[in-house]
Scaffold this active site. Structure first.
Site, PDB file in Angstrom:
ATOM      1  N   HIS A  50      21.198  27.108 -10.100  1.00 42.81           N
ATOM      2  CA  HIS A  50      22.010  28.156 -10.706  1.00 42.81           C
ATOM      3  C   HIS A  50      21.452  29.556 -10.446  1.00 42.81           C
ATOM      4  O   HIS A  50      20.247  29.792 -10.510  1.00 42.81           O
ATOM      5  CB  HIS A  50      22.087  27.938 -12.224  1.00 42.81           C
ATOM      6  N   GLN A  79      30.881  18.968  -6.511  1.00 42.06           N
ATOM      7  CA  GLN A  79      31.338  17.629  -6.169  1.00 42.06           C
ATOM      8  C   GLN A  79      32.226  17.650  -4.921  1.00 42.06           C
ATOM      9  O   GLN A  79      32.097  16.803  -4.032  1.00 42.06           O
ATOM     10  CB  GLN A  79      32.110  17.004  -7.344  1.00 42.06           C
ATOM     11  N   THR A 118      -3.849  -5.109   0.500  1.00 45.25           N
ATOM     12  CA  THR A 118      -3.244  -3.799   0.729  1.00 45.25           C
ATOM     13  C   THR A 118      -4.150  -2.926   1.589  1.00 45.25           C
ATOM     14  O   THR A 118      -3.666  -2.059   2.319  1.00 45.25           O
ATOM     15  CB  THR A 118      -2.919  -3.095  -0.589  1.00 45.25           C
ATOM     16  N   ASP A 119      -5.457  -3.151   1.536  1.00 44.82           N
ATOM     17  CA  ASP A 119      -6.359  -2.403   2.412  1.00 44.82           C
ATOM     18  C   ASP A 119      -6.088  -2.738   3.870  1.00 44.82           C
ATOM     19  O   ASP A 119      -6.149  -1.865   4.744  1.00 44.82           O
ATOM     20  CB  ASP A 119      -7.811  -2.723   2.054  1.00 44.82           C
ATOM     21  N   PHE A 136      34.390  27.925  -9.910  1.00 51.90           N
ATOM     22  CA  PHE A 136      34.310  26.824 -10.867  1.00 51.90           C
ATOM     23  C   PHE A 136      35.132  27.200 -12.101  1.00 51.90           C
ATOM     24  O   PHE A 136      34.747  28.059 -12.875  1.00 51.90           O
ATOM     25  CB  PHE A 136      32.863  26.526 -11.262  1.00 51.90           C
ATOM     26  N   LYS A 166       0.854  -1.190   0.000  1.00 54.04           N
ATOM     27  CA  LYS A 166       0.000   0.000   0.000  1.00 54.04           C
ATOM     28  C   LYS A 166       0.887   1.236   0.000  1.00 54.04           C
ATOM     29  O   LYS A 166       1.709   1.427   0.907  1.00 54.04           O
ATOM     30  CB  LYS A 166      -0.892   0.017   1.242  1.00 54.04           C
ATOM     31  N   ARG A 173      31.055  32.843  -7.206  1.00 55.47           N
ATOM     32  CA  ARG A 173      29.679  32.614  -7.647  1.00 55.47           C
ATOM     33  C   ARG A 173      28.799  32.292  -6.456  1.00 55.47           C
ATOM     34  O   ARG A 173      29.280  31.915  -5.373  1.00 55.47           O
ATOM     35  CB  ARG A 173      29.613  31.465  -8.660  1.00 55.47           C
ATOM     36  N   ASN A 180      22.324  21.670  -8.651  1.00 52.40           N
ATOM     37  CA  ASN A 180      22.978  22.978  -8.643  1.00 52.40           C
ATOM     38  C   ASN A 180      21.943  24.012  -9.046  1.00 52.40           C
ATOM     39  O   ASN A 180      21.581  24.136 -10.216  1.00 52.40           O
ATOM     40  CB  ASN A 180      24.164  22.981  -9.613  1.00 52.40           C
TER      41      ASN A 180
END
Length: 294
Positions: free
Chosen positions: A249, A221, A57-58, A153, A12, A170, A247
């Site tokens: 941006h 990373q 599932t109930d 970077f 479920k 940045r 990321n």
């Protein structure tokens, strides 16, 4: 050609349960989404339609509600373990139970008043076998972090389609999804010391945020590895952590059409596309995870 039944499970999904604990005037609120998956000797139901091994599932949904009423909901890992142990004992055909819980945060605004908090969600996945073995993976989603400087970077590979300019300064922003595996639940013989899942979760979250803030980043990373390493070096009960870092941006806006300079002050926050950095940091002495991440 032979056709055979491969791995399978059923359950479920997304049972929403809200539990109010009324301790006098001050109430406590737990708001969770629970998913249950069972596997084992389910061959006949697939091949012949014989449902005798199938716990509906109930029924699984009803069990979530009944356990919330009977046991309450404390730490979600403990609630998931209760359910998983119950389902593996529900019948001989069930050999393995997987229970996943998401906790939706509400902030207290009074003794019995709450406001929905940020999009950050606490998560867990518990696997339990009939032999008694248990694996617990805790986690979080939507932890939004941002550094306005201290991120670079440059020196990246280039080819005929590269247009990105290198940068020494940045904005670095992400929305962390993290999953971490416990060496053993705290009440298991051989567990690395006493702790509770709530305290552990808060500490891991703090490690992630502190490492993000304190790392001068040359790449997302590098930041990912620093975040994972901080968790493993600080928390002995954690043996592996998997991180997914989009990321988010932020691009400088060109203000020259308005006769203005933009000295790293005005940005547009881009929605998509985005870079997606994913990785795992592991204690190499840790046992293999088995199905814990599924």
């Amino acid at each position: 050609m032979a056709v055979v039944l491969g791995p399978n499970r059923y359950g479920k999904a997304e049972t929403r349960v809200v539990r109010v604990t009324r301790d006098g005037e001050e109430h406590r609120l737990k708001d969770c989404t629970v998913g249950v998956s069972l596997s084992g000797d389910m061959r006949d139901v697939h091949l012949t339609g014989d449902n005798s091994a199938v716990l509906p599932t109930d029924t699984q949904k009803n069990t979530v509600y009944a356990f919330a009423g009977k046991h309450g909901i404390g730490e979600i890992e403990e609630f998931a373990r209760l359910l998983a142990r119950h389902f593996t004992g529900a019948g001989p055909s069930v050999h393995h139970a997987r229970v996943a819980v998401e906790e939706h945060h509400w902030e207290r605004r009074g003794p019995h008043s709450f406001a929905r908090a940020s999009a950050e969600t606490r998560t867990c996945v518990v696997h339990h076998d009939r032999d008694g073995s248990t694996t617990v993976v805790s986690g979080l989603e939507g932890l939004v972090l941002l550094n306005t400087t201290g991120s670079e970077f440059h020196g990246f590979a280039r080819d005929a389609y590269t247009t990105l300019a290198p940068t020494r300064d940045r904005v670095l922003a992400t929305a962390v999804t993290a999953r971490w595996r416990h060496t053993a639940p705290p009440d298991t013989p051989g567990s690395p010391g006493a702790y509770d899942f709530g305290e552990s979760h808060a500490a891991v979250r703090r490690c992630l945020a502190e490492a993000f803030a304190g790392t001068h980043s040359l790449s997302l990373q590098q930041t990912l590895y620093a975040m994972g390493s901080r968790v493993l070096e600080t928390r002995r009960e954690i043996c592996e952590i998997r991180l997914s870092l989009p990321n988010k941006h932020h691009f400088l806006v060109d203000l020259t059409p308005f006769g203005m300079d933009n000295d790293n002050e005005v940005y547009v926050a881009a929605d998509r596309p985005y870079g997606l950095i994913e990785g795992t940091v592991i204690d190499d002495a840790a046992p293999a995870p088995g199905p814990a991440w599924d």
